[in-house]
Design a protein around this motif. Structure first.
Motif, PDB file in Angstrom:
ATOM      1  N   UNK A 139       0.861  -1.188   0.000  1.00 38.28           N
ATOM      2  CA  UNK A 139       0.000   0.000   0.000  1.00 38.28           C
ATOM      3  C   UNK A 139       0.892   1.231   0.000  1.00 38.28           C
ATOM      4  N   UNK A 140       0.593   2.126  -0.918  1.00 38.08           N
ATOM      5  CA  UNK A 140       1.357   3.374  -1.024  1.00 38.08           C
ATOM      6  C   UNK A 140       0.394   4.535  -0.798  1.00 38.08           C
ATOM      7  N   UNK A 141       0.818   5.504  -0.031  1.00 38.68           N
ATOM      8  CA  UNK A 141       0.055   6.749   0.067  1.00 38.68           C
ATOM      9  C   UNK A 141       0.933   7.818  -0.579  1.00 38.68           C
ATOM     10  N   UNK A 142       0.515   8.208  -1.782  1.00 36.85           N
ATOM     11  CA  UNK A 142       1.316   9.131  -2.590  1.00 36.85           C
ATOM     12  C   UNK A 142       0.761  10.544  -2.479  1.00 36.85           C
ATOM     13  N   UNK A 143       1.604  11.451  -2.033  1.00 40.10           N
ATOM     14  CA  UNK A 143       1.125  12.818  -1.894  1.00 40.10           C
ATOM     15  C   UNK A 143       2.155  13.811  -2.434  1.00 40.10           C
ATOM     16  N   UNK A 144       1.783  15.073  -2.449  1.00 37.82           N
ATOM     17  CA  UNK A 144       2.691  16.171  -2.824  1.00 37.82           C
ATOM     18  C   UNK A 144       1.998  17.452  -2.369  1.00 37.82           C
ATOM     19  N   UNK A 145       2.741  18.522  -2.264  1.00 36.45           N
ATOM     20  CA  UNK A 145       2.133  19.784  -1.811  1.00 36.45           C
ATOM     21  C   UNK A 145       1.051  20.208  -2.815  1.00 36.45           C
ATOM     22  N   UNK A 146       0.093  20.979  -2.335  1.00 37.39           N
ATOM     23  CA  UNK A 146      -1.009  21.403  -3.217  1.00 37.39           C
ATOM     24  C   UNK A 146      -0.475  22.291  -4.351  1.00 37.39           C
ATOM     25  N   UNK A 147       0.542  23.105  -4.069  1.00 40.90           N
ATOM     26  CA  UNK A 147       1.123  23.970  -5.113  1.00 40.90           C
ATOM     27  C   UNK A 147       1.743  23.115  -6.220  1.00 40.90           C
ATOM     28  N   UNK A 148       2.504  22.113  -5.805  1.00 38.81           N
ATOM     29  CA  UNK A 148       3.166  21.243  -6.776  1.00 38.81           C
ATOM     30  C   UNK A 148       2.116  20.491  -7.604  1.00 38.81           C
ATOM     31  N   UNK A 149       1.067  20.021  -6.947  1.00 42.07           N
ATOM     32  CA  UNK A 149       0.025  19.276  -7.674  1.00 42.07           C
ATOM     33  C   UNK A 149      -0.682  20.181  -8.684  1.00 42.07           C
ATOM     34  N   UNK A 150      -0.923  21.433  -8.280  1.00 43.53           N
ATOM     35  CA  UNK A 150      -1.580  22.377  -9.196  1.00 43.53           C
ATOM     36  C   UNK A 150      -0.651  22.699 -10.381  1.00 43.53           C
ATOM     37  N   UNK A 168      -7.226  28.948 -10.008  1.00 39.73           N
ATOM     38  CA  UNK A 168      -8.466  28.168 -10.169  1.00 39.73           C
ATOM     39  C   UNK A 168      -8.165  26.670 -10.039  1.00 39.73           C
ATOM     40  N   UNK A 169      -7.081  26.229 -10.658  1.00 42.99           N
ATOM     41  CA  UNK A 169      -6.701  24.812 -10.586  1.00 42.99           C
ATOM     42  C   UNK A 169      -6.430  24.448  -9.126  1.00 42.99           C
ATOM     43  N   UNK A 170      -5.745  25.344  -8.416  1.00 40.13           N
ATOM     44  CA  UNK A 170      -5.414  25.094  -7.008  1.00 40.13           C
ATOM     45  C   UNK A 170      -6.700  25.026  -6.158  1.00 40.13           C
ATOM     46  N   UNK A 171      -7.636  25.931  -6.463  1.00 40.77           N
ATOM     47  CA  UNK A 171      -8.910  25.925  -5.720  1.00 40.77           C
ATOM     48  C   UNK A 171      -9.665  24.621  -5.948  1.00 40.77           C
ATOM     49  N   UNK A 172      -9.703  24.165  -7.212  1.00 36.70           N
ATOM     50  CA  UNK A 172     -10.414  22.915  -7.544  1.00 36.70           C
ATOM     51  C   UNK A 172      -9.779  21.724  -6.803  1.00 36.70           C
ATOM     52  N   UNK A 173      -8.454  21.708  -6.771  1.00 33.30           N
ATOM     53  CA  UNK A 173      -7.756  20.605  -6.094  1.00 33.30           C
ATOM     54  C   UNK A 173      -8.033  20.652  -4.592  1.00 33.30           C
ATOM     55  N   UNK A 174      -7.982  21.851  -4.015  1.00 35.71           N
ATOM     56  CA  UNK A 174      -8.229  21.988  -2.569  1.00 35.71           C
ATOM     57  C   UNK A 174      -9.656  21.587  -2.226  1.00 35.71           C
ATOM     58  N   UNK A 175     -10.603  21.948  -3.107  1.00 32.74           N
ATOM     59  CA  UNK A 175     -12.006  21.576  -2.885  1.00 32.74           C
ATOM     60  C   UNK A 175     -12.121  20.055  -2.829  1.00 32.74           C
ATOM     61  N   UNK A 176     -11.460  19.386  -3.791  1.00 27.20           N
ATOM     62  CA  UNK A 176     -11.558  17.917  -3.833  1.00 27.20           C
ATOM     63  C   UNK A 176     -10.836  17.276  -2.643  1.00 27.20           C
ATOM     64  N   UNK A 177      -9.695  17.832  -2.260  1.00 33.57           N
ATOM     65  CA  UNK A 177      -8.957  17.300  -1.090  1.00 33.57           C
ATOM     66  C   UNK A 177      -9.879  17.285   0.132  1.00 33.57           C
ATOM     67  N   UNK A 178     -10.555  18.413   0.330  1.00 31.18           N
ATOM     68  CA  UNK A 178     -11.398  18.567   1.517  1.00 31.18           C
ATOM     69  C   UNK A 178     -12.594  17.615   1.438  1.00 31.18           C
ATOM     70  N   UNK A 179     -13.255  17.636   0.279  1.00 31.17           N
ATOM     71  CA  UNK A 179     -14.436  16.795   0.061  1.00 31.17           C
ATOM     72  C   UNK A 179     -14.088  15.312   0.221  1.00 31.17           C
ATOM     73  N   UNK A 180     -12.965  14.905  -0.375  1.00 32.72           N
ATOM     74  CA  UNK A 180     -12.586  13.487  -0.388  1.00 32.72           C
ATOM     75  C   UNK A 180     -12.139  13.021   0.999  1.00 32.72           C
TER      76      UNK A 180
END
Ligand code: DC
Length: 219
Positions: A139-150, A168-180
């Motif tokens: 099992x891998x938990x793969x992450x990166x900073x929100x800035x890098x992901x955007x 806008x891309x950063x906002x969409x990603x942050x929205x999904x992070x929170x929701x998920x």
């Protein structure tokens, strides 16, 4: 053998999973594509994304089919190839919203487990290590900073000839992070026995090598 890769939106899960699957000769299963196809069904049929909307009758009509060809996985919704369409921003947000609904998740989890049954698979998503394949050998938990992901998402869009606004891309990603991660049923969460890989300062190749190394240790 089963490999689970979970993590937030845009962490590079699918790119890495495809590469690792290719190297190991495993089947790659992109579970996010199934939530995306379900959201597209709702969008195309004017169905509001709420728990009440997804009755058994509606769920039975959402026919998702995964086929494999030279290019990898193709997704069909009610017989139509939606592989490209499901990558658009409205579907991304819709997928995160629809993923909150337990009845939708249960239907898709059944499909995911059936695809994994008896096969060597690498499956990516949000709840693979915690819920879909709790016995996965790796099992891998793969992450990166929100800035890098955007930034990465923006680059991907550029390659496709599309433009987008970084904020806008950063906002969409942050929205999904929170929701998920805040939903009640099977939220995005690192499994206790998952290996954390922070790819913020890593190249795709470095992440791939790290995962291959871990996979080989467990084979
Ligand atoms: O991995 P992705 O960006 O294609 O996923 C789209 C959405 O689907 C994501 O924001 C949350 C949902 N999802 C989920 O809840 N569980 C999964 N196993 C995969 C995706």
């Amino acid at each position: 053998m089963k490999i689970a890769i979970d993590g937030p939106a845009g962490a590079g899960k699918s790119s890495i999973a495809k590469l690792v699957a290719g190297e190991l000769g495993f089947i790659y299963i992109d579970t996010g594509a199934m939530y995306r196809a379900s959201a597209l069904y709702a969008i195309e049929n004017g169905i509001k994304i709420t728990a009440e909307s997804f009755t058994k009758e509606i769920l039975d009509k959402i026919n998702i089919d995964i086929r494999y060809d030279g290019d990898g996985q193709r997704i069909f919704l009610c017989g139509k190839d939606v592989t490209k369409r499901i990558r658009e921003a409205d579907v991304s947000i819709g997928a995160s919203d629809i993923a909150v609904i337990p009845a939708v998740r249960l239907k898709l989890v059944d499909l995911q487990r059936a695809l994994a049954e008896g096969n060597n698979v690498i499956m990516d998503g949000r709840d693979i290590g915690t819920y879909v394949l709790p016995d996965a050998e790796l099992k891998i938990y793969l992450t990166a900073s929100v800035e890098e992901r955007a930034m990465r998402r923006l680059k991907e869009l550029k390659v496709k000839g599309q433009t987008a606004d970084f904020e806008q891309v950063k906002r969409d990603i942050s929205y999904r992070d929170k929701n998920d991660s805040e939903r009640e049923f099977a939220p995005l969460k690192k499994a206790d026995d998952a290996v954390l890989v922070d790819s913020t300062d890593m190249t795709i190749d470095e992440v791939k090598e790290r995962i291959l190394e871990l996979a080989k240790e467990r084979m």
